[in-house]
Write a protein that holds these residues in place. Structure first.
Motif, PDB file in Angstrom:
ATOM      1  N   TYR A   1      29.474  37.360  44.465  1.00 30.86           N
ATOM      2  CA  TYR A   1      30.755  37.029  44.718  1.00 30.86           C
ATOM      3  C   TYR A   1      31.089  35.880  43.621  1.00 30.86           C
ATOM      4  O   TYR A   1      32.425  35.681  43.344  1.00 30.86           O
ATOM      5  CB  TYR A   1      30.980  36.630  45.991  1.00 30.86           C
TER       6      TYR A   1
ATOM      7  N   ARG B   1      34.530  36.207  41.892  1.00 31.92           N
ATOM      8  CA  ARG B   1      35.752  35.089  42.090  1.00 31.92           C
ATOM      9  C   ARG B   1      36.212  34.397  40.662  1.00 31.92           C
ATOM     10  O   ARG B   1      37.466  34.282  40.613  1.00 31.92           O
ATOM     11  CB  ARG B   1      35.044  33.928  42.891  1.00 31.92           C
TER      12      ARG B   1
ATOM     13  N   PHE C   1      42.799  31.168  45.902  1.00 29.67           N
ATOM     14  CA  PHE C   1      41.843  31.235  47.107  1.00 29.67           C
ATOM     15  C   PHE C   1      42.137  30.052  47.947  1.00 29.67           C
ATOM     16  O   PHE C   1      42.429  29.010  47.337  1.00 29.67           O
ATOM     17  CB  PHE C   1      40.470  31.367  46.409  1.00 29.67           C
TER      18      PHE C   1
ATOM     19  N   VAL D   1      37.023  36.872  48.366  1.00 31.85           N
ATOM     20  CA  VAL D   1      36.810  37.555  47.239  1.00 31.85           C
ATOM     21  C   VAL D   1      37.237  39.160  47.389  1.00 31.85           C
ATOM     22  O   VAL D   1      37.962  39.603  46.454  1.00 31.85           O
ATOM     23  CB  VAL D   1      35.312  37.400  46.401  1.00 31.85           C
TER      24      VAL D   1
END
Length: 174
Positions: free
Chosen positions: A37, A41, A51, A59
């Motif tokens: 991730y 990301r 985010f 994600v």
């Protein structure tokens, strides 16, 4: 509806689920861990995604926005995912390739109940608790159920590496 009981590992203070996108049109509950991730990301941020948590769960929401069900090709981890797309009116249920995280479901008469444990499904009084003797025989012989079966009739598993799509058209495993 989506509900989740969380074992907090990543982003302890801000990662309560369900998690959503900016427009609140995509919602997810997730059991597991996405090992890659951080890299996913970074790529999503570079492509303009914003985010509000530090979780691997968020994600998944943004990766779905870009790739739809193709998102599973990019995931390295162990997971059971339930993602609601409000605009498409579809529910996506996905499971990791090795089947480390279970994902059970009961589908009948246009109604879908799912969870990462069978006891979550059995909390619904409408679901029968009838034993599947063939599946029990497989469990006692092979130490595992086969073909997505479980010890209960009409309760199934999403097979490892597969996903299910639930919509007004029905439920299909892919």
């Amino acid at each position: 509806g989506l509900a989740h009981a969380r074992l907090s590992i990543i982003d302890l203070s801000g990662g309560d689920q369900p998690i959503h996108n900016e427009e609140k049109s995509i919602w997810i509950v997730f059991n597991g861990e996405i090992f890659n991730y951080p890299d996913l990301r970074k790529g999503l941020i570079a492509r303009g995604h914003r985010f509000y948590t530090q979780t691997d769960t968020e994600v998944l929401v943004h990766l779905y926005e870009e790739k739809g069900s193709g998102m599973f090709e990019d995931l390295n981890g162990q997971f059971a995912i339930a993602l609601w797309d409000k605009n498409q009116e579809t529910l996506l249920l996905g499971r990791d390739r090795m089947g480390i995280r279970p994902l059970f479901y009961h589908h009948t008469n246009g109604r879908l109940v799912f969870g990462s444990e069978i006891k979550a499904l059995l909390a619904d009084e409408k679901i029968q608790r009838t034993l599947d003797l063939r599946s029990l025989g497989n469990i006692f012989t092979c130490w595992s159920s086969l073909e997505g079966d479980t010890p209960f009739e009409d309760i199934h598993q999403i097979p490892p590496g597969y996903f299910g799509v639930f919509s007004r058209s029905g439920f299909e495993i892919k």
